[in-house]
Motif scaffolding. Structure first.
Motif, PDB file in Angstrom:
ATOM      1  N   ARG A 262      44.179  68.429  25.313  1.00 30.59           N
ATOM      2  CA  ARG A 262      42.967  69.237  26.066  1.00 30.59           C
ATOM      3  C   ARG A 262      42.064  68.543  24.885  1.00 30.59           C
ATOM      4  O   ARG A 262      41.232  68.504  25.191  1.00 30.59           O
ATOM      5  CB  ARG A 262      43.452  70.775  25.456  1.00 30.59           C
ATOM      6  CG  ARG A 262      44.804  71.601  26.425  1.00 30.59           C
ATOM      7  CD  ARG A 262      44.551  73.029  25.416  1.00 30.59           C
ATOM      8  NE  ARG A 262      45.030  72.846  24.446  1.00 30.59           N
ATOM      9  CZ  ARG A 262      46.280  73.654  24.104  1.00 30.59           C
ATOM     10  NH1 ARG A 262      47.158  73.117  25.455  1.00 30.59           N
ATOM     11  NH2 ARG A 262      46.865  73.688  23.554  1.00 30.59           N
ATOM     12  N   LEU A 263      42.409  68.635  23.585  1.00 28.59           N
ATOM     13  CA  LEU A 263      40.976  68.918  22.452  1.00 28.59           C
ATOM     14  C   LEU A 263      40.703  67.065  22.776  1.00 28.59           C
ATOM     15  O   LEU A 263      39.619  66.567  22.484  1.00 28.59           O
ATOM     16  CB  LEU A 263      41.359  68.341  21.320  1.00 28.59           C
ATOM     17  CG  LEU A 263      42.124  70.101  20.357  1.00 28.59           C
ATOM     18  CD1 LEU A 263      42.796  70.281  19.089  1.00 28.59           C
ATOM     19  CD2 LEU A 263      40.201  70.851  20.190  1.00 28.59           C
ATOM     20  N   GLU A 264      41.479  66.053  23.172  1.00 26.25           N
ATOM     21  CA  GLU A 264      40.985  64.784  23.560  1.00 26.25           C
ATOM     22  C   GLU A 264      40.126  64.486  24.751  1.00 26.25           C
ATOM     23  O   GLU A 264      39.142  63.865  24.681  1.00 26.25           O
ATOM     24  CB  GLU A 264      42.142  63.262  23.306  1.00 26.25           C
ATOM     25  CG  GLU A 264      42.608  63.042  22.030  1.00 26.25           C
ATOM     26  CD  GLU A 264      41.746  62.771  21.374  1.00 26.25           C
ATOM     27  OE1 GLU A 264      40.549  63.071  20.658  1.00 26.25           O
ATOM     28  OE2 GLU A 264      42.371  61.890  20.591  1.00 26.25           O
ATOM     29  N   ALA A 265      40.292  65.290  26.063  1.00 28.71           N
ATOM     30  CA  ALA A 265      39.410  64.950  27.177  1.00 28.71           C
ATOM     31  C   ALA A 265      38.309  65.661  26.913  1.00 28.71           C
ATOM     32  O   ALA A 265      37.735  65.289  27.502  1.00 28.71           O
ATOM     33  CB  ALA A 265      40.541  66.522  27.838  1.00 28.71           C
ATOM     34  N   ASN A 266      38.279  66.419  25.976  1.00 30.47           N
ATOM     35  CA  ASN A 266      36.796  67.129  25.925  1.00 30.47           C
ATOM     36  C   ASN A 266      36.590  66.686  24.790  1.00 30.47           C
ATOM     37  O   ASN A 266      35.174  66.752  25.049  1.00 30.47           O
ATOM     38  CB  ASN A 266      37.035  69.231  24.807  1.00 30.47           C
ATOM     39  CG  ASN A 266      37.517  69.682  26.084  1.00 30.47           C
ATOM     40  OD1 ASN A 266      36.444  70.187  27.305  1.00 30.47           O
ATOM     41  ND2 ASN A 266      38.936  69.725  26.633  1.00 30.47           N
ATOM     42  N   LEU A 267      36.627  66.134  23.421  1.00 26.33           N
ATOM     43  CA  LEU A 267      36.470  65.189  23.162  1.00 26.33           C
ATOM     44  C   LEU A 267      35.384  63.776  22.831  1.00 26.33           C
ATOM     45  O   LEU A 267      34.352  63.458  22.607  1.00 26.33           O
ATOM     46  CB  LEU A 267      37.273  64.934  21.680  1.00 26.33           C
ATOM     47  CG  LEU A 267      36.715  66.716  20.624  1.00 26.33           C
ATOM     48  CD1 LEU A 267      37.735  65.937  19.376  1.00 26.33           C
ATOM     49  CD2 LEU A 267      35.635  67.161  19.946  1.00 26.33           C
ATOM     50  N   THR A 268      36.098  63.048  23.722  1.00 29.47           N
ATOM     51  CA  THR A 268      35.784  62.127  23.781  1.00 29.47           C
ATOM     52  C   THR A 268      36.435  61.383  25.794  1.00 29.47           C
ATOM     53  O   THR A 268      36.499  60.095  25.195  1.00 29.47           O
ATOM     54  CB  THR A 268      36.042  60.965  22.875  1.00 29.47           C
ATOM     55  OG1 THR A 268      38.335  61.198  23.202  1.00 29.47           O
ATOM     56  CG2 THR A 268      37.125  60.774  21.349  1.00 29.47           C
ATOM     57  N   VAL A 269      37.215  62.049  25.972  1.00 33.29           N
ATOM     58  CA  VAL A 269      36.978  62.067  27.199  1.00 33.29           C
ATOM     59  C   VAL A 269      38.852  61.443  27.093  1.00 33.29           C
ATOM     60  O   VAL A 269      39.572  61.160  27.903  1.00 33.29           O
ATOM     61  CB  VAL A 269      36.607  61.076  28.459  1.00 33.29           C
ATOM     62  CG1 VAL A 269      36.393  61.294  30.124  1.00 33.29           C
ATOM     63  CG2 VAL A 269      35.262  61.782  28.316  1.00 33.29           C
ATOM     64  N   CYS A 270      38.515  59.758  26.615  1.00 33.35           N
ATOM     65  CA  CYS A 270      39.515  58.699  26.770  1.00 33.35           C
ATOM     66  C   CYS A 270      39.071  57.765  25.452  1.00 33.35           C
ATOM     67  O   CYS A 270      37.921  57.690  25.308  1.00 33.35           O
ATOM     68  CB  CYS A 270      39.722  58.264  27.670  1.00 33.35           C
ATOM     69  SG  CYS A 270      38.991  57.245  28.393  1.00 33.35           S
ATOM     70  N   PRO A 271      39.829  56.795  25.227  1.00 37.13           N
ATOM     71  CA  PRO A 271      39.923  56.086  24.340  1.00 37.13           C
ATOM     72  C   PRO A 271      38.958  54.872  25.065  1.00 37.13           C
ATOM     73  O   PRO A 271      38.958  54.988  26.274  1.00 37.13           O
ATOM     74  CB  PRO A 271      40.735  55.383  23.427  1.00 37.13           C
ATOM     75  CG  PRO A 271      41.420  57.090  23.417  1.00 37.13           C
ATOM     76  CD  PRO A 271      41.563  57.067  24.521  1.00 37.13           C
ATOM     77  N   PRO A 272      38.102  53.789  24.575  1.00 35.02           N
ATOM     78  CA  PRO A 272      37.509  52.892  25.208  1.00 35.02           C
ATOM     79  C   PRO A 272      38.718  51.610  25.993  1.00 35.02           C
ATOM     80  O   PRO A 272      40.026  51.534  25.725  1.00 35.02           O
ATOM     81  CB  PRO A 272      36.799  51.698  23.995  1.00 35.02           C
ATOM     82  CG  PRO A 272      37.103  52.443  22.749  1.00 35.02           C
ATOM     83  CD  PRO A 272      38.229  53.892  22.506  1.00 35.02           C
ATOM     84  N   ALA A 273      38.033  51.828  27.534  1.00 31.51           N
ATOM     85  CA  ALA A 273      38.759  51.655  28.194  1.00 31.51           C
ATOM     86  C   ALA A 273      39.709  50.356  28.025  1.00 31.51           C
ATOM     87  O   ALA A 273      40.573  49.487  27.724  1.00 31.51           O
ATOM     88  CB  ALA A 273      39.043  51.605  29.593  1.00 31.51           C
ATOM     89  N   ILE A 274      38.579  48.936  28.277  1.00 26.39           N
ATOM     90  CA  ILE A 274      39.173  47.898  27.021  1.00 26.39           C
ATOM     91  C   ILE A 274      39.102  47.199  26.034  1.00 26.39           C
ATOM     92  O   ILE A 274      40.433  46.454  26.399  1.00 26.39           O
ATOM     93  CB  ILE A 274      37.542  46.922  27.928  1.00 26.39           C
ATOM     94  CG1 ILE A 274      37.600  45.670  27.183  1.00 26.39           C
ATOM     95  CG2 ILE A 274      36.582  47.771  26.295  1.00 26.39           C
ATOM     96  CD1 ILE A 274      37.896  44.991  28.072  1.00 26.39           C
ATOM     97  N   SER A 275      39.234  48.346  24.741  1.00 27.01           N
ATOM     98  CA  SER A 275      40.627  47.356  23.876  1.00 27.01           C
ATOM     99  C   SER A 275      41.543  49.037  24.171  1.00 27.01           C
ATOM    100  O   SER A 275      42.722  47.595  23.153  1.00 27.01           O
ATOM    101  CB  SER A 275      39.715  48.711  22.558  1.00 27.01           C
ATOM    102  OG  SER A 275      37.895  48.374  22.044  1.00 27.01           O
ATOM    103  N   GLN A 276      41.485  49.261  24.850  1.00 21.11           N
ATOM    104  CA  GLN A 276      43.056  49.564  25.104  1.00 21.11           C
ATOM    105  C   GLN A 276      43.784  48.435  25.770  1.00 21.11           C
ATOM    106  O   GLN A 276      44.848  48.636  25.327  1.00 21.11           O
ATOM    107  CB  GLN A 276      42.995  51.220  26.139  1.00 21.11           C
ATOM    108  CG  GLN A 276      43.016  52.450  24.964  1.00 21.11           C
ATOM    109  CD  GLN A 276      43.328  53.784  25.902  1.00 21.11           C
ATOM    110  OE1 GLN A 276      44.951  53.828  25.934  1.00 21.11           O
ATOM    111  NE2 GLN A 276      41.925  54.299  26.505  1.00 21.11           N
ATOM    112  N   ALA A 277      43.230  48.320  26.269  1.00 17.90           N
ATOM    113  CA  ALA A 277      43.811  47.240  27.586  1.00 17.90           C
ATOM    114  C   ALA A 277      44.196  45.931  26.551  1.00 17.90           C
ATOM    115  O   ALA A 277      45.423  45.685  26.529  1.00 17.90           O
ATOM    116  CB  ALA A 277      43.221  46.594  28.778  1.00 17.90           C
ATOM    117  N   ALA A 278      43.635  45.545  26.069  1.00 20.54           N
ATOM    118  CA  ALA A 278      42.992  44.307  25.230  1.00 20.54           C
ATOM    119  C   ALA A 278      44.503  44.912  23.436  1.00 20.54           C
ATOM    120  O   ALA A 278      45.883  43.670  23.725  1.00 20.54           O
ATOM    121  CB  ALA A 278      41.982  43.500  24.816  1.00 20.54           C
ATOM    122  N   ALA A 279      44.506  45.851  23.454  1.00 22.12           N
ATOM    123  CA  ALA A 279      45.378  45.967  22.334  1.00 22.12           C
ATOM    124  C   ALA A 279      46.725  46.125  22.614  1.00 22.12           C
ATOM    125  O   ALA A 279      47.732  45.612  21.402  1.00 22.12           O
ATOM    126  CB  ALA A 279      45.184  47.633  21.640  1.00 22.12           C
TER     127      ALA A 279
END
Ligand SMILES: Cc1ncc(COP(=O)(O)O)c(C=O)c1O
Length: 400
Positions: A262-279
């Protein structure tokens, strides 16, 4: 008549946290670089290297081929599964993908975790010296911070004895191993004792493990080996050499999953998509081999500083077991103990030599004026040159 607001600061009282003093040193060091071209930046805690090659390849491919829209608030399933598998393989835990929450750096993870687990006024225990953002973020959120002085005798780390002597059980405890600013590790038996104490007392153990992977002959245990009620905080910033990609993670007990979602959806929507994929690629065998070669260099740099710094007058070092920092005492350089001041010393060292170090006041508001932190994530030649210049500044050369 309008009220006279000319001198009133309209910002919230919660925003009045301490600044990172090291940023002033960094700004002065960057200026020094522009004017003299000789700055040696041992002040900021980040690798001098880029992300591993497989990460860069994946990022390039995804930029060309993927839409890169929002992801799930708690992160892409592929990355959560990769981190869970890595944690299982590395520590022999039973971590599942559902236990892993991807965050915007571990810094974003701490904010969400504190909001999910603590109410304003709740007690939380921290070691002093320690990473300043814990204290400053918790202060902004209204937590009741209990800092425990951890000196050289406990290698700057919290112990279960410290917890046993508290007047009341806190809501949470943070441990950091390897530590920032000291690089010391909590050994497995001590971590187990802390985890047991926390489990027995219904106290949330938050284990910051973002420097795992960078160790010098000692193993790091994960708090999740001893308690599935502990929260582990991880990041690609340090060992994985990906500070600016802003990816961290939390490994959490089941009761924290829904609040964090709940909190993450409100605070940031999500972490950066390109960085998640590359990580995802950071955990491949090819990446790990590249990253381990950085650790070999850190080990050589550590040796240079451990040998050189005491000779030039910086001492009382607890040799770092991991991470890439040395915390050294400067009091011996002063005749007058009341004059010891790490911020002034750091400024004067920079002005005289171009060497930038972090003043201890960032990490310890009580005793930090006697300490400085040096980051040895750079090149070995830079460490050798830094010791030489510090020796010229303190008047104690290596060959005396
Ligand atoms: C102990 C510790 N925890 C957390 C962080 C935050 O790192 P990041 O937000 O890049 O994951 C740092 C950064 O220096 C740190 O030293």
């Amino acid at each position: 008549m309008q009220p006279n607001n000319q001198h009133r600061d309209p910002s919230s009282s919660r925003s009045h946290v301490a600044p990172f003093h090291v940023m002033d040193v960094l700004a002065a060091a960057q200026q020094r670089q522009r004017t003299h071209g000789d700055a040696l930046l041992l002040c900021v805690g980040q690798p001098a290297t880029a992300a591993p090659a497989p990460v860069l390849r994946r990022a390039r491919a995804d930029l060309d081929n993927q839409v890169l829209g929002y992801t799930a608030a708690v992160g892409k399933p592929e990355l959560r599964a990769t981190i869970a598998a890595w944690h299982r393989d590395t520590y022999g835990t039973s971590t599942a993908a559902e236990d892993v929450v991807i965050t915007t750096g571990s810094s974003g993870g701490f904010v969400a975790l504190f909001l999910a687990a603590l109410d304003a006024g709740d007690d939380i225990v921290l070691a002093r010296p320690g990473y300043p953002a814990y204290r400053n973020t918790l202060q902004a959120l209204g937590a009741n911070i209990i800092e425990i002085d951890c000196g050289v005798e406990s290698r700057f780390q919290l112990t279960v004895e410290h917890l046993q002597t508290l007047p009341r059980v806190p809501k949470a405890v943070i441990v950091t191993s390897p530590d920032n600013p000291t690089g010391t590790i909590i050994d497995a038996e001590e971590l187990r004792a802390i985890a047991d104490w926390c489990a027995d007392h219904d106290c949330l153990l938050i284990s910051d493990e973002i420097y795992h992977g960078i160790t010098y002959g000692r193993q790091c245990a994960s708090a999740r080996e001893f308690s599935d009620q502990a929260v582990v905080v991880g990041s690609v910033s340090k060992y994985f050499s990906m500070t600016g990609w802003r990816i961290g993670w939390l490994i959490v007990p089941e009761w924290l999953r829904a609040p964090l979602d709940r909190l993450e959806a409100n605070l940031t929507v999500c972490p950066p998509a390109i960085s998640q994929a590359a990580a995802v690629e950071a955990f491949s065998a090819e990446s790990l081999a590249e990253l381990n070669s950085h650790v070999d260099r850190y080990a050589r740099n550590r040796d240079v500083l451990l040998e050189g710094l005491p000779a030039v007058g910086l001492d009382n070092i607890a040799p770092p077991d991991g991470g890439f920092y040395i915390y050294a005492n400067i009091a011996g350089l002063y005749d007058d103990p009341t004059a010891v001041d790490s911020m002034t010393w750091a400024r004067e060292l920079l002005a005289a030599t171009g060497v930038a170090v972090a003043p201890g006041i960032d990490f310890d508001t009580a005793h930090g004026h006697e300490w400085v932190r040096l980051c040895f994530a750079g090149q070995t030649s830079e460490m050798e040159e830094a010791v030489r210049r510090i020796g010229a500044f303190t008047g104690r050369s290596l060959d005396r």
